[in-house]
Write a protein that holds these residues in place. Sequence first.
Motif, short mmCIF file in Angstrom:
data_model
loop_
_atom_site.label_atom_id
_atom_site.label_comp_id
_atom_site.label_asym_id
_atom_site.label_seq_id
_atom_site.Cartn_x
_atom_site.Cartn_y
_atom_site.Cartn_z
N GLY A 145 0.83 -1.19 0.00
CA GLY A 145 0.00 0.00 0.00
C GLY A 145 0.87 1.24 0.00
N ILE A 146 0.23 2.39 -0.16
CA ILE A 146 0.94 3.67 -0.11
C ILE A 146 0.16 4.58 0.84
CG2 ILE A 146 1.58 5.73 -1.40
CD1 ILE A 146 2.12 3.99 -3.81
N ARG A 147 0.87 5.17 1.77
CA ARG A 147 0.27 6.11 2.73
C ARG A 147 1.37 7.05 3.23
NH1 ARG A 147 -3.70 4.20 1.05
NH2 ARG A 147 -5.65 3.62 2.06
N PHE A 148 0.99 8.03 4.04
CA PHE A 148 1.98 8.82 4.74
C PHE A 148 2.56 7.98 5.87
CE2 PHE A 148 -0.31 12.64 3.04
CZ PHE A 148 0.78 13.15 2.36
N PRO A 149 3.85 8.10 6.15
CA PRO A 149 4.49 7.22 7.13
C PRO A 149 3.83 7.20 8.50
CG PRO A 149 6.15 8.43 5.89
CD PRO A 149 4.81 9.00 5.49
N GLU A 150 3.33 8.35 8.95
CA GLU A 150 2.77 8.39 10.31
C GLU A 150 1.47 7.60 10.44
OE1 GLU A 150 1.42 12.25 8.24
OE2 GLU A 150 3.25 11.05 8.38
N ALA A 151 0.88 7.22 9.30
CA ALA A 151 -0.38 6.49 9.35
C ALA A 151 -0.20 4.98 9.28
CB ALA A 151 -1.28 6.94 8.19
N LEU A 152 1.05 4.51 9.25
CA LEU A 152 1.29 3.09 9.00
C LEU A 152 1.35 2.28 10.29
CD1 LEU A 152 4.03 3.32 6.22
CD2 LEU A 152 1.54 3.27 6.01
N PRO A 153 0.87 1.03 10.26
CA PRO A 153 1.02 0.14 11.42
C PRO A 153 2.49 -0.15 11.70
CG PRO A 153 -0.63 -0.69 9.87
CD PRO A 153 0.07 0.44 9.19
N ALA A 266 1.15 30.75 2.53
CA ALA A 266 2.20 29.85 2.05
C ALA A 266 3.27 29.63 3.12
CB ALA A 266 2.82 30.40 0.78
N ASP A 267 3.59 30.68 3.90
CA ASP A 267 4.61 30.56 4.94
C ASP A 267 4.17 29.68 6.10
OD1 ASP A 267 6.20 32.20 3.44
OD2 ASP A 267 5.77 34.01 4.61
N TRP A 268 2.88 29.41 6.19
CA TRP A 268 2.35 28.60 7.28
C TRP A 268 2.21 27.12 6.88
CZ3 TRP A 268 0.51 30.78 12.06
CH2 TRP A 268 0.60 32.17 12.12
N CYS A 269 2.57 26.80 5.66
CA CYS A 269 2.39 25.43 5.14
C CYS A 269 3.73 24.87 4.67
CB CYS A 269 1.39 25.42 3.99
SG CYS A 269 -0.25 26.04 4.41
N PRO A 270 4.59 24.43 5.58
CA PRO A 270 5.90 23.91 5.18
C PRO A 270 5.80 22.54 4.50
CG PRO A 270 5.57 23.54 7.52
CD PRO A 270 4.38 24.33 7.04
N ALA A 271 6.86 22.19 3.80
CA ALA A 271 6.92 20.87 3.16
C ALA A 271 7.03 19.79 4.22
CB ALA A 271 8.10 20.80 2.20
N GLU A 272 6.39 18.67 3.96
CA GLU A 272 6.40 17.54 4.88
C GLU A 272 6.89 16.29 4.17
OE1 GLU A 272 2.46 17.18 6.35
OE2 GLU A 272 2.45 19.13 7.35
N PRO A 273 7.29 15.25 4.92
CA PRO A 273 7.73 14.01 4.27
C PRO A 273 6.67 13.48 3.32
CG PRO A 273 8.21 13.94 6.61
CD PRO A 273 7.38 15.17 6.39
N GLY A 274 7.14 12.90 2.22
CA GLY A 274 6.22 12.40 1.20
C GLY A 274 5.65 11.05 1.57
N PHE A 275 5.11 10.39 0.57
CA PHE A 275 4.45 9.10 0.77
C PHE A 275 5.48 7.99 1.01
CE2 PHE A 275 1.41 11.49 -1.87
CZ PHE A 275 0.27 11.34 -1.10
N ALA A 276 4.98 6.89 1.53
CA ALA A 276 5.80 5.69 1.72
C ALA A 276 5.03 4.49 1.18
CB ALA A 276 6.14 5.48 3.19
N LEU A 277 5.73 3.63 0.50
CA LEU A 277 5.17 2.34 0.11
C LEU A 277 5.43 1.37 1.24
CD1 LEU A 277 5.17 0.64 -3.30
CD2 LEU A 277 6.02 -0.66 -1.34
#
Length: 301
Positions: A145-153, A266-277
């Motif tokens: 599957g693909i999700r953001f890392p913080e959502a993974l078991p 825009a200054d309040w929305c920093p880049a975050e880690p991308g998706f993880a498989l």
Amino acid sequence: MPAPPDLQHLRAFMAVAEWRSFRRAARALSLSPSSVSQAVRTLEERLGVPLLQRSTRSVAMTQAGTQLRAQLTPVMQGLDGALAEAAQWGQEVRGHLRLNVPRSAADLLLGPLLGGFLKAHPGVALEVCTQDGLVDIVREGFDAGIRFPEALPQDMVAVPIGPQQRFAVVAAPTLATALGVPETPHDLLQRPCVRQRFPSGALYRWQFVPPGEGALAFDLAVEGPLTVDDQRLALRAALGGAGWAYVYEAMAQPHLRAGHLVQALADWCPAEPGFALYYPGRKQVSPALRALIGWLRGQQA
């Protein structure tokens, strides 16, 4: 009934029958002549019948040996073919691969890359199920599957793929002109917003980080006349003037460049880690999945 002979004994006998020589058979099998001789002798003892007639100068087949060779030939050819075909699964990328992917990841990450992957690996049949809600990929029969890392078991192996992701607060220029562009996230509480609801039923709270070193992130529960469950629909609603929307910046970029949307905070929305498989840690990685991981990583290199 005699015990079934070992496969190595049968191979030794078939090699001697073909070459009519223990020495040449041993060379073909990368064994010593004594090992081949012992293997054939063991086979004969197990069957209780001589298969070869030996002399100092030649090797001949007995009637039993001739019959056994004739019957074994198609069996051994079929076995060798089956083993060779099985080995190709570890060398050539083949097989069926099922992925569970949120719709946003399918749009931003997978969609543009799948054509190239399938051309590079024509033996792979890929099935992508777009589903925003978290599912048990093992129970539902998915390979990964693909999700953001913080959502993974915790028991999953996660492989980062794709670039960092960033959200953007956007609206149609007419709405921004009429009601004003918000200067802080809390200004959104006085403006119509397009809310999003998770498959679980919870409303998504927009996340912000104040500009400045060491600032703490916070989330905001916005209000508005429209609630959707899809990023693409939220984007289209913003284009239509329904309110401010919180969407992936990459998804909004074409409309921002064309002037169909304006961006705020825009200054309040920093880049975050991308998706993880991700895939089960206890499960062996198939060649098809290994190839997909390598392909996705290669596209971001």
